[in-house]
Design an enzyme around this catalytic site. Structure first.
Site, PDB file in Angstrom:
ATOM      1  CD1 TRP A 379      -4.585  -3.688  -1.599  1.00 52.52           C
ATOM      2  CD2 TRP A 379      -5.342  -4.660   0.256  1.00 52.52           C
ATOM      3  NE1 TRP A 379      -4.014  -3.035  -0.531  1.00 52.52           N
ATOM      4  CE2 TRP A 379      -4.456  -3.613   0.620  1.00 52.52           C
ATOM      5  CE3 TRP A 379      -5.934  -5.416   1.267  1.00 52.52           C
ATOM      6  CZ2 TRP A 379      -4.159  -3.312   1.949  1.00 52.52           C
ATOM      7  CZ3 TRP A 379      -5.638  -5.112   2.590  1.00 52.52           C
ATOM      8  CH2 TRP A 379      -4.761  -4.073   2.915  1.00 52.52           C
ATOM      9  CD  GLU A 506       0.224   1.453   0.162  1.00 55.17           C
ATOM     10  OE1 GLU A 506       0.336   2.685   0.014  1.00 55.17           O
ATOM     11  OE2 GLU A 506      -0.835   0.833  -0.023  1.00 55.17           O
ATOM     12  CE  LYS A 618      -0.614   5.141   2.943  1.00 53.02           C
ATOM     13  NZ  LYS A 618      -0.636   4.979   1.477  1.00 53.02           N
ATOM     14  CD  GLN A 619      -2.819  -0.728   5.634  1.00 47.15           C
ATOM     15  OE1 GLN A 619      -3.024  -0.015   4.684  1.00 47.15           O
ATOM     16  NE2 GLN A 619      -3.603  -1.751   5.935  1.00 47.15           N
TER      17      GLN A 619
END
Length: 789
Positions: A379, A506, A618-619
């Site tokens: 994506w 994630e 993670k983000q």
């Protein structure tokens, strides 16, 4: 926070230059890094920046977009609808190798005595050149010059020159030009493995991948044809040579199985160069037989030899002039201005190399600079790369969206497998099938559907017409909206909920009501409904075709609007922030300050459950939502959300820093905005993630442009209204960039004294600058004087 080091190569080896990456000396330490930094590509074929002689090398490679092998995914415990087949991009035969021998002594860069060494990636010429003087063991001086390009004009073509000149004494020389199947050589153990166990790297397949189906030698021309073992894809490879020298020579071609060689020998005299021009071409297919691909290679080589290297070089520069005219961002900082400008242009150049000729394919996460992430499309393309392309190269953006549409059939099949209506696009793929064996981090990322819808909307908004919606966009929007309608449900609170999903972060998987997913799904549902209604009114023929293609029922459109209106968006009244998901705030907070630096990225050092049960990111997908859907958050909400999630964010994802920079700039946190921008800017050049040798982080490179234009340039385009709210940092003197918007070419130049806005091409345009309406005209730039700071 980001617990990362920026490790720039020393400036005495890699001096600053605005338009070039220059290497003035060889060092073993930077072989892997420079294989990535000096990579060349055009979106169809890519060549890592390995040395012409083939060694030293860490992970040399040549890749053709979409050409892949498949392999069965073995699950410890199987279950229905788990991904069954893995896909890995193939390292196709290397045609760049040219070995040199003088007095039968091999030129080996790692141990050679060198004078005047220089290797240069020229981002305006689109070439990688090298010039050096080698002092042989016998004390003879040999000048070697080479030039390599992957043609932007001819998508199947790679071309290079290799020139050898004895400078002071005569000597017998031999130049061996090779074609080598590295993919299967690696499996045989001829190349070293590195960082085993890192899931981001490509699968090393145990079986032979490329099976020779045809081989032909004609003079200095070598033609080879292959078929992959499992995917059944076919490949044609062709190489030809043109030799130019004023002295006598002998050149003999040979073909031993699949290894092709043209060997030139000569008794070289001082001052008389021997120059070989080598042309290579690649053709691939899912179904076309090998002989036809070989014939295509033959025709490509005929044209290349006929035109010659100089014509190719001129076309290369002309293509890049078009690219830079729209893509260039000029940055003048007070500290290291040349180095900063160099880094900006290198990142932009990588996007161009990854996409310029990506017709009928997508943009892999590493472009065509490495096998990491298996060469898969994510994506990343829709959310990070397509905004840059929509505003600078709409032709390429349109092609990428059409490529996504070509996967719609398999997305429908995937939705059926997952017991859902509509279409479910894969999280990672090459051929349209889901290739992630980890459903928690993969299939559960349903937001990919909404990301694609967002990209369609952004392109249509920037272009200012709905033709693409009528051609392909509406069909995708309908099927993705059906998925959301079927996936969600109305709870006891009468709100519409989405359960069992994973957002962009994630490190938090399979949750209920992920805020990013719910917000993006709401956008998808509303946009699908609005598009159907708009086509019915403005393009009735397209509307009729859509009804037939998807068997659309009128009540469906209303159901999407109801679901969107009832969509649950988590919000914590006490903290006044948006929880990442319904239970995120109830988890224990990970103590990042006490986590050793060597334990990052966390995914390589901790069991997933250890990560999943804590507040650690993670983000920051809430931060991403605040950028993509910024008009749905107040400025105060943005500040509170950013301040909460920033300390929890590891930045283990290269997608994080650029978005954090944008929102930090918007909320007035200039220090963090610049800090995160530097991480994004130097993600590869400074080896921030520690894996730059695996290939370029293409989405992060695109994020550099987004940080500059949307973050510090303050550009927004909600609802088709182009607005500017510049936030030029005090440490910068100037920021200048261009936008292609609704048929206009707009130039913007920002300083601390004045801002200038000009429609250089096209009709006048009404915009908002710092909240005030202005008419941009081709005749007179809008110049806004700024008060002293």
């Amino acid at each position: 926070m980001l617990k990362r080091r920026i490790t720039l190569p020393p400036e005495h080896l890699y001096p600053a230059d605005e338009w070039r990456i220059v290497e003035t000396g060889y060092s073993d330490e930077f072989v892997g890094l420079t294989e990535t930094i000096f990579s060349l590509g055009n979106g169809f074929v890519g060549v890592r920046g390995s040395f012409e002689e083939g060694r030293p090398a860490l992970v040399p490679g040549t890749f053709v977009n979409g050409f892949h092998e498949t392999w069965p995914i073995v699950h410890a415990e199987d279950a229905p609808a788990l991904a069954k087949t893995g896909q890995t991009i193939v390292n196709v035969p290397d045609t760049t190798i040219i070995k040199l021998y003088v007095d039968d002594e091999p030129f080996y860069l790692q141990t050679a005595r060198l004078q005047d060494y220089r290797r240069v990636l020229d981002m305006r010429a689109g070439t990688l050149t090298r010039e050096l003087v080698w002092v042989t063991d016998a004390g003879k001086h040999v000048r070697v010059r080479s030039c390599r390009m992957v043609s932007l004009e001819h998508r199947h073509l790679v071309a290079m020159t290799y020139e050898v000149t004895m400078l002071d004494e005569p000597a017998p020389i031999a130049v061996s030009s090779l074609v080598l199947n590295r993919q299967d050589a690696r499996q045989a153990g001829d190349l070293p493995e590195y960082r085993p166990g890192d899931p981001r790297l490509a699968t090393v397949l145990p079986q032979r991948v490329l099976n020779l189906q045809a081989g032909e030698l004609a003079g200095h021309r070598i033609l080879l044809g292959y078929q992959t073992t499992s995917s059944g894809m076919t490949l044609g490879v062709g190489v030809d040579h043109v030799i130019d020298t004023a002295q006598e020579y002998q050149a003999v071609g040979s073909l031993d199985g699949e290894t092709g060689e043209v060997l030139l020998t000569a008794d070289a005299v001082p001052g008389v160069p021997v120059r070989i021009t080598k042309y290579a071409t690649y053709q691939t297919s899912h179904s076309i037989p090998v002989p036809e691909l070989v014939d295509r290679c033959r025709r490509t080589l005929d044209r290349a030899v006929r035109e010659g290297f100089d014509v190719l070089a001129a076309a290369q520069r002309a293509n890049l002039e078009k690219f830079w005219d729209r893509a260039d961002v000029r940055l003048r900082t007070r500290l290291n201005p040349v180095r900063q400008q160099q880094a900006v242009r290198w990142n932009l150049y990588q996007i161009g190399q990854a996409s310029w000729r990506a017709e009928g394919a997508g943009v892999p996460a590493k472009g065509l600079t490495g096998q990491a992430y298996e060469g898969h499309y994510f994506w990343d393309t829709e959310v990070y790369v397509l905004p840059f392309l929509s505003y600078t190269q709409p032709r390429i953006a349109r092609n990428l969206l059409r490529f996504r549409h070509s996967m719609l059939g398999r997305a429908r099949e995937r939705a059926t497998q997952m017991s859902q209506a509509g279409a479910l696009f894969p999280w990672r793929t090459i051929n349209g099938e889901e290739a992630s064996s980890n459903f928690q981090q993969g299939t559960a990322q349903y937001h990919i559907n909404a990301d694609i819808a967002y990209a369609i909307g952004r392109y249509a908004n920037v272009r200012g017409d709905i033709r693409l919606l009528g051609e392909i966009g509406a069909e995708i929007l309908v099927e993705t909206a059906r998925l959301w309608q079927d996936l969600g449900f109305y709870g006891a609170d009468s709100r519409f909920h989405l359960h069992g999903v994973t957002g962009p972060d994630e490190y938090t998987t399979v949750v209920n009501d992920n805020t990013y997913t719910n917000l993006m799904a709401r956008l998808n549902l509303n946009f699908a409904a609005a598009t159907v209604r708009r086509l019915r009114e403005e393009r009735p023929a397209d509307y009729t075709a859509l009804i037939r293609a998807v068997r659309l029922q009128p009540k469906e459109v209303e159901s999407w609007e109801r679901a969107a209106a009832a969509m649950h968006v988590p919000f914590d009244e006490e903290l006044r922030i948006h929880p990442q998901d319904e239970t995120f705030l109830a988890r224990e907070v990970w103590d990042l300050d006490s986590t050793p630096r060597e334990k990052f990225p966390l995914l390589l050092h901790y069991h997933p459950l250890v990560i999943y049960r804590q507040q650690v990111l993670k983000q920051a997908d809430i931060v991403l939502a605040m950028f993509l859907l910024g008009n749905e958050f107040s400025l105060e909400q943005k500040r509170r959300n950013f301040d909460y999630y920033d300390p929890l964010t590891t930045g283990d994802s290269s997608l994080s820093a650029c978005v954090q920079s944008i929102i930090a700039a918007e909320i007035g946190n200039e220090h963090r905005a610049l800090e995160y921008f530097q991480y994004a800017l130097l993600m590869d050049l400074g080896n921030v993630a520690g894996n730059a040798s695996d290939g370029v982080h293409i989405a992060s490179a695109a994020g550099v442009w987004t940080s500059l234009v949307f973050g510090f340039g303050g550009v927004r385009d909600y609802g088709g209204q182009l607005t500017f709210e510049p936030r030029l940092p005090r440490a910068w003197n100037e920021l200048a960039f261009s936008l292609r918007f609704r048929g206009r070419q707009i130039r913007i130049k920002l300083t601390h004294d004045e801002e200038r806005y000009l429609v250089e091409e096209g009709e006048p345009l009404n915009v908002l600058i710092r909240g005030e309406p202005h008419l941009l005209s081709p005749d007179t730039p809008v110049a806004i004087k700024l008060p002293p700071p």
